[in-house]
Design a protein around this motif. Sequence first.
Motif, PDB file in Angstrom:
ATOM      1  N   PRO A  76       6.507  -2.682  -2.407  1.00 42.57           N
ATOM      2  CA  PRO A  76       5.188  -2.157  -1.893  1.00 42.57           C
ATOM      3  C   PRO A  76       5.082  -0.830  -1.361  1.00 42.57           C
ATOM      4  CG  PRO A  76       5.992  -4.349  -0.921  1.00 42.57           C
ATOM      5  CD  PRO A  76       7.029  -3.719  -1.641  1.00 42.57           C
ATOM      6  N   ALA A  77       4.022  -0.194  -1.477  1.00 44.67           N
ATOM      7  CA  ALA A  77       3.881   1.213  -1.051  1.00 44.67           C
ATOM      8  C   ALA A  77       4.579   1.601   0.324  1.00 44.67           C
ATOM      9  CB  ALA A  77       2.435   1.844  -1.231  1.00 44.67           C
ATOM     10  N   GLN A  78       4.070   0.493   1.472  1.00 44.93           N
ATOM     11  CA  GLN A  78       4.608   0.630   2.745  1.00 44.93           C
ATOM     12  C   GLN A  78       6.000   0.858   2.931  1.00 44.93           C
ATOM     13  OE1 GLN A  78       2.572  -1.747   1.552  1.00 44.93           O
ATOM     14  NE2 GLN A  78       3.097  -3.693   2.488  1.00 44.93           N
ATOM     15  N   GLN A  79       6.598   0.260   2.118  1.00 46.03           N
ATOM     16  CA  GLN A  79       8.046   0.176   2.201  1.00 46.03           C
ATOM     17  C   GLN A  79       9.208   1.430   1.567  1.00 46.03           C
ATOM     18  OE1 GLN A  79       9.776  -3.659   1.345  1.00 46.03           O
ATOM     19  NE2 GLN A  79       8.117  -4.777   2.209  1.00 46.03           N
ATOM     20  N   ARG A  80       8.298   2.330   0.992  1.00 46.69           N
ATOM     21  CA  ARG A  80       9.190   3.066   0.179  1.00 46.69           C
ATOM     22  C   ARG A  80       9.454   4.346   0.846  1.00 46.69           C
ATOM     23  NH1 ARG A  80       4.520   3.143  -4.247  1.00 46.69           N
ATOM     24  NH2 ARG A  80       4.827   1.007  -5.360  1.00 46.69           N
ATOM     25  N   THR A  81      10.546   4.919   0.941  1.00 45.76           N
ATOM     26  CA  THR A  81      11.022   6.026   1.503  1.00 45.76           C
ATOM     27  C   THR A  81      11.165   7.502   0.914  1.00 45.76           C
ATOM     28  OG1 THR A  81      13.455   5.537   1.613  1.00 45.76           O
ATOM     29  CG2 THR A  81      12.016   4.639   3.515  1.00 45.76           C
ATOM     30  N   THR A  82      11.351   7.202  -0.475  1.00 48.67           N
ATOM     31  CA  THR A  82      11.679   8.447  -1.407  1.00 48.67           C
ATOM     32  C   THR A  82      10.638   9.294  -1.588  1.00 48.67           C
ATOM     33  OG1 THR A  82      11.255   7.189  -3.233  1.00 48.67           O
ATOM     34  CG2 THR A  82      13.587   7.108  -2.632  1.00 48.67           C
ATOM     35  N   ILE A  83      10.938  10.634  -1.716  1.00 49.90           N
ATOM     36  CA  ILE A  83      10.244  11.615  -1.820  1.00 49.90           C
ATOM     37  C   ILE A  83      10.490  12.660  -3.068  1.00 49.90           C
ATOM     38  CG2 ILE A  83       9.206  13.982  -0.719  1.00 49.90           C
ATOM     39  CD1 ILE A  83       9.219  12.353   1.974  1.00 49.90           C
ATOM     40  N   ALA A  84       9.628  12.944  -3.925  1.00 54.59           N
ATOM     41  CA  ALA A  84       9.911  13.674  -4.980  1.00 54.59           C
ATOM     42  C   ALA A  84      10.304  15.050  -4.739  1.00 54.59           C
ATOM     43  CB  ALA A  84       8.850  13.716  -6.323  1.00 54.59           C
ATOM     44  N   ILE A  85       9.540  15.850  -3.903  1.00 50.57           N
ATOM     45  CA  ILE A  85       9.717  17.327  -3.777  1.00 50.57           C
ATOM     46  C   ILE A  85       9.065  17.455  -2.199  1.00 50.57           C
ATOM     47  CG2 ILE A  85       8.752  19.520  -4.566  1.00 50.57           C
ATOM     48  CD1 ILE A  85       8.073  18.446  -7.420  1.00 50.57           C
ATOM     49  N   ASN A  86       9.993  18.355  -1.776  1.00 53.28           N
ATOM     50  CA  ASN A  86       9.150  19.333  -0.579  1.00 53.28           C
ATOM     51  C   ASN A  86       9.629  20.391  -0.632  1.00 53.28           C
ATOM     52  OD1 ASN A  86      12.273  19.005   0.592  1.00 53.28           O
ATOM     53  ND2 ASN A  86      11.047  20.290   1.919  1.00 53.28           N
TER      54      ASN A  86
END
Length: 764
Positions: free
Chosen positions: A490-500
């Motif tokens: 679910p969206a609220q459990q995600r921690t990954t980020i594609a770009i900063n």
Amino acid sequence: MNIAITNGLLLMPPAFRGGLNAWSMTNGTPGSATWASADNGALVPADQDFGTCLEVMKQQTTTSIRFMGETPMIPGVYLRVSARVKAVAGALCSARIAGWAGNGSRAHVDGLVEVGPAVPLTAYGEAMEISAIVGVGSRPGVDMAWGTAPVYGHFGLDLVGANGGAFRIESVRIEDVTSAFIPSLIDWVDVRDYGARGDNVTNDRAAFVAADQAAKGGWILVPEGTFFISGDLGLNSKVRFKGTIRTPDATSVSFLQSYNFPTYADAFGSETLGMKKALQALFGYTDHVSLDLCGRRVDLEEPLVVGRLAPDLTGFSNRRVICNGSISAKAGTAWDDGKWTSTATYDPAQPLRLSGVANVAAIEIGSRVIGNGVGREVYVNAKDVAAKTLTLSQPLYGGAGTRSYTFERYRYLFDFSGVEQISRLNFVDLDLNCEGVASGIMLPPKGEMIALRDCYVTKPKDRGITSIGRGCQDLLVDRCQFLSSEMDLPAQQRTTIAINVNANDVKIRDNRFVRFAHFMVADGGGHIISGNHWFQGDGSGEGLRYAGLVLTQPNVQTTVTGNYIDNASIEWTNEHSAEPNFTGSEFSFGGLTVTGNTCLCSNTAAWFTWLTVKPHGTGHFIHGLTVTSNVFKALYGNVDRIERVDTSIADLNYNNMRNLQFEGNTFNGINSYVANPLMLQHNQASAAASWTLPVIEGLPFKGWAKSVQSVIAESAIVDAAGTRVDAAPWVQTEIGTTRRQIRLNWPSGVKGKVSVYARMDRPQ
């Protein structure tokens, strides 16, 4: 000695003592007269030089002796035809090797040289050897170059010149001498021929250098064995490996004519080590522009930490390309994250520094900083162990104090954190398969114009592209796909980020981002984000939806144009500010243009919005925001609004709002139409001198009714008796406790219908 291709073939003609009926007096073809019936030739049984031999009385200007067997002509094979001859009496003459060329139809092939050099016989009793070399190729030393038309030949010798002499001839020999031509037939040299030992101990560098010089544009062969090379080596010749080489970590090996990943993988016998040494050469020699993986997949057993591969590399600004292949992380302990917890002191007067850091030596550069008062995507940029300080990529908004912080260090396929500055580096046509084991690319602390083009970043464990400083200046990401490793969460459990990103002028164009916690967290300004599709939904009913794009600089000067924003929002914050309260000496929120986007949500909580402003301090306002020509559509349940202010830390100052344009947008499944200016229709049914309009819900961010752009009568304005009144009202704004009402004041009691264009700002 026959080479392999002639093994098993009987090249040597029979000796004369076996019978003269195998020897023709003319060209050697079937049916020609043989020496067995000749009256001017006979066997001599016991010559002191030749043993049994043929004695010929020369009666014709050209007297021929030809083997009637068909000697095959094989491409790549060179034959030496020879015989020993001596004059015994009479007139002297010359002797030469000769042949007759036949094709597959048993016909003569015309136009060829079929004789070797003539050797004069100048003395009686002196044995003279005559010879000639015949083959397909025209090479130095070949007397009869026949090409590919002949498939066989009849070989022997001619006696030419004066008649009347007697000559004895030892048996004719035909031998394979191809081995003598190998150095000229092939275009490679073997390093062993120049002293290489291949024993994994002896330093073979000098032998490789000598072989390179001898190759003269040809190839170098490295045969089986392990060849130790100590000291930087550059080979100008192409190189082929059957064995491998071993070097100290600091030794750079440059294959100038064979610079590609497969060559390095073969050279070092390992895909990971080969990739490391190829990168070492890429950043160590200016002739290498592009590292081509040649369509290969590289299975990495550990991160490619460029600062370790090239410890003396501090800066690199020449264009470099890594392209055309796949990089995959192979599970193992080398990819395990590092994690530390330490206390440290923060002072906003030194916004990029943590001081008094406990256990500072253990904390790695490139670690993400986590703790109270820390915004998203703050990284350790540098450290000073002696001073116990860490340099940060972004300020902290939490104010001064000593706190406990957690530092997490992710592992990346490509890690440039140890190189101070790299610019103009391109990743092109690559599959970066992180496999949920590794992250993608960590950019250097400084640099500009690093680019990803036509790449796939698949299942990064923690991050896709990470900037720990300003190495993201002018970052270009075009036509790439980023696929999360958290697809099923679910969206609220995600921690990954594609770009900063931390620096300015980033271009993110025509990409696809699938189900990350955020697709990009961006500080800096001047960004262009166009043509992308980012979606972060899940299968939850009334699911929670979070920011796809997070902008952390209040005055961003950024355009978000022509994107497909799917089940995600744009969140605009000032979380990377050491002084998060507005002080009047800075720009507040402004400079953002959102236009021409398709914005969709489905099965979404009603409070979801596509644009959220979240101030991390008091006193902020918006002064420059354009939201035009977008399509907003909610499926399977309406949402209340398209925009909101997250007041969990602070609210905006609605009194200072200016230059907001919300126009030309399309709303489907949205409860509140939002525009600025916003057209309001009011129908006053009973005559009154003061008309107070209802609370306005449709101004952006539920802003105050700051001004009225126009008041238009849509019906006749009449008094209680129905008599038309031509007076105009004067306007009061910010009426009521919410300040979102407007009052129209008339000279006398009137009624009627009007359209009012209200604004929540005062354009300046």
